[in-house]
Design an enzyme around this catalytic site. Structure first.
Site, PDB file in Angstrom:
ATOM      1  N   SER A   1      40.210  46.927  43.331  1.00 23.70           N
ATOM      2  CA  SER A   1      40.482  47.605  44.604  1.00 23.70           C
ATOM      3  C   SER A   1      39.691  47.037  45.781  1.00 23.70           C
ATOM      4  CB  SER A   1      40.262  49.119  44.463  1.00 23.70           C
ATOM      5  OG  SER A   1      41.193  49.650  43.535  1.00 23.70           O
TER       6      SER A   1
ATOM      7  N   GLY B   1      43.357  41.581  43.370  1.00 24.19           N
ATOM      8  CA  GLY B   1      44.703  41.780  42.851  1.00 24.19           C
ATOM      9  C   GLY B   1      45.688  42.051  43.977  1.00 24.19           C
ATOM     10  N   GLY B   2      46.032  43.323  44.169  1.00 21.17           N
ATOM     11  CA  GLY B   2      47.086  43.701  45.116  1.00 21.17           C
ATOM     12  C   GLY B   2      46.921  43.077  46.494  1.00 21.17           C
TER      13      GLY B   2
ATOM     14  N   HIS C   1      41.105  39.336  31.106  1.00 23.79           N
ATOM     15  CA  HIS C   1      41.403  40.391  32.077  1.00 23.79           C
ATOM     16  C   HIS C   1      41.634  41.700  31.312  1.00 23.79           C
ATOM     17  CE1 HIS C   1      43.310  42.785  35.152  1.00 23.79           C
ATOM     18  NE2 HIS C   1      42.791  41.941  36.034  1.00 23.79           N
TER      19      HIS C   1
ATOM     20  N   GLU D   1      34.956  43.542  36.503  1.00 25.77           N
ATOM     21  CA  GLU D   1      36.086  44.351  36.963  1.00 25.77           C
ATOM     22  C   GLU D   1      36.078  45.683  36.210  1.00 25.77           C
ATOM     23  OE1 GLU D   1      39.377  41.748  38.831  1.00 25.77           O
ATOM     24  OE2 GLU D   1      39.807  41.977  36.716  1.00 25.77           O
TER      25      GLU D   1
ATOM     26  N   ASN E   1      44.480  37.163  42.188  1.00 26.21           N
ATOM     27  CA  ASN E   1      45.182  37.302  40.909  1.00 26.21           C
ATOM     28  C   ASN E   1      46.517  37.969  41.217  1.00 26.21           C
ATOM     29  OD1 ASN E   1      46.182  37.922  38.398  1.00 26.21           O
ATOM     30  ND2 ASN E   1      44.560  39.369  37.836  1.00 26.21           N
ATOM     31  N   TRP E   2      47.563  37.163  41.213  1.00 27.48           N
ATOM     32  CA  TRP E   2      48.882  37.709  41.578  1.00 27.48           C
ATOM     33  C   TRP E   2      49.445  38.621  40.490  1.00 27.48           C
ATOM     34  CZ3 TRP E   2      52.316  33.244  43.988  1.00 27.48           C
ATOM     35  CH2 TRP E   2      51.713  32.788  45.171  1.00 27.48           C
ATOM     36  N   LYS E   3      48.876  38.594  39.294  1.00 26.53           N
ATOM     37  CA  LYS E   3      49.439  39.335  38.157  1.00 26.53           C
ATOM     38  C   LYS E   3      50.921  38.966  38.015  1.00 26.53           C
ATOM     39  CE  LYS E   3      45.818  42.696  38.745  1.00 26.53           C
ATOM     40  NZ  LYS E   3      45.321  44.036  38.497  1.00 26.53           N
TER      41      LYS E   3
ATOM     42  N   GLU F   1      43.707  43.951  31.617  1.00 22.13           N
ATOM     43  CA  GLU F   1      45.110  44.234  31.273  1.00 22.13           C
ATOM     44  C   GLU F   1      45.509  43.494  30.000  1.00 22.13           C
ATOM     45  OE1 GLU F   1      46.637  43.280  35.148  1.00 22.13           O
ATOM     46  OE2 GLU F   1      45.666  45.079  35.931  1.00 22.13           O
TER      47      GLU F   1
ATOM     48  N   GLY G   1      43.393  48.460  40.547  1.00 19.49           N
ATOM     49  CA  GLY G   1      44.680  49.013  40.994  1.00 19.49           C
ATOM     50  C   GLY G   1      44.641  50.501  41.287  1.00 19.49           C
TER      51      GLY G   1
HETATM   52  P1  13P Z   1      43.325  45.202  42.349  1.00 17.95           P
HETATM   53  O1  13P Z   1      42.611  44.379  43.420  1.00 17.95           O
HETATM   54  O2  13P Z   1      44.787  45.347  42.604  1.00 17.95           O
HETATM   55  O3  13P Z   1      42.603  46.475  42.079  1.00 17.95           O
HETATM   56  O4  13P Z   1      43.246  44.334  41.000  1.00 17.95           O
HETATM   57  C1  13P Z   1      42.027  43.795  40.616  1.00 17.95           C
HETATM   58  C2  13P Z   1      42.253  42.865  39.518  1.00 17.95           C
HETATM   59  O5  13P Z   1      42.632  43.245  38.429  1.00 17.95           O
HETATM   60  C3  13P Z   1      42.035  41.440  39.779  1.00 17.95           C
HETATM   61  O6  13P Z   1      42.025  40.697  38.604  1.00 17.95           O
END
Ligand code: 13P
Length: 260
Positions: free
Chosen positions: A220, A241-242, A105, A176, A21-23, A107, A182
């Site tokens: 994470s 994510g990251g 998600h 999640e 997930n590149w966000k 967010e 994050g």
């Molecule tokens: P991180 O891997 O950066 O914690 O993000 C997880 C995430 O929100 C994937 O959708």
């Protein structure tokens, strides 16, 4: 609901998946480097996909078509079409070859006020257009510390199960925990397994073949903890994510997935 391929007794094939997930990250040149290195990597023993920002879907299609890596989006509208300025429909995502779309998600739930009912409607739109919705759910730290984890994720899940009915068998779930996203603080493998088992049991209570459902863990995940998390019996891979923005880290996470 009507779906692209409605079948009685339908089910998705449970498989190990690693989804990036590149966000809201990316730029044309950096994306091209990342997508080319994913494409060039040795074939994975699991399904691999990247969910990119909408403007980069054409680029993902151009650079990944014909490879082992699928692509998808991070959200879709709960509406089919119409006067919804700024929204992107599931059908449009299909036009760009998306296989998956994230819905719900945390967010989006937190920053954009998405309710459980809206998330369920988005999952329904995705299925109607032949996309696999990856339905994200998770508890806040306050809910976990208050012993409310099962209640919180249960409400999020039930909204989707009620709306989709038997079609829910074709979704993918992603657990999640909000506090793990994050934060550098992943759930432990035991915590993830415990919640995944709860989710699978709850899905089964709705008459869905829960053993055929893929349930991913996100929050994470990194090259150091992916192996332990993915080794849990009810953890079918990860939503990253990251670490999905660094080719070497993402590849290393993919290699941690059990081979089937
Ligand atoms: P991180 O891997 O950066 O914690 O993000 C997880 C995430 O929100 C994937 O959708």
């Amino acid at each position: 609901m009507t779906t692209a391929t409605p079948e009685a007794g339908e089910s998705a094939l449970r498989q190990t998946m690693v989804v990036g997930n590149w966000k809201m990250h990316g730029a044309l040149q950096a994306n091209a480097d990342l997508l080319r290195s994913l494409r060039a990597a040795p074939p994975a023993g699991c399904a691999v996909s990247v969910c990119v920002p909408f403007p980069y879907l054409a680029q993902a299609r151009e650079l990944l078509a014909g490879s082992q890596v699928a692509w998808g989006a991070q959200d879709c509208s709960m509406h089919e079409q119409g006067a919804y300025t700024g929204e992107v429909s599931a059908r449009m995502l299909g036009d760009f070859g998306c296989r998956h779309v994230l819905v719900g998600h945390s967010e989006r739930r937190r920053l954009h006020g998405e309710s459980d009912a809206m998330v369920a409607a988005k999952a329904e739109r995705a299925l109607e257009c032949g996309l696999t919705p990856i339905v994200c759910l998770g508890e806040t730290l306050e809910q976990r510390e208050g012993g409310q984890t099962e209640a919180a994720i249960g409400l999020q899940l039930d909204a989707v199960l009620h709306l989709l009915g038997a079609h829910a068998a074709r979704m993918v779930l992603a657990y999640e925990p909000v506090w793990a996203i994050g934060s550098g603080r992943s759930a432990s493998a035991e915590q993830a397994q415990q919640v995944h088992a709860l989710l699978r049991a709850r899905v089964a209570r709705h008459g869905i073949d829960a053993q055929s459902l893929s349930i991913l863990y996100g929050g994470s995940v990194n090259p150091a903890n992916a192996g332990d998390l993915f080794a849990q019996p009810d953890v079918d891979g990860g939503l990253i994510g990251g670490a999905s923005l660094q080719a070497a880290d993402f590849q290393s996470i993919i290699e941690s997935a059990p081979r089937h």
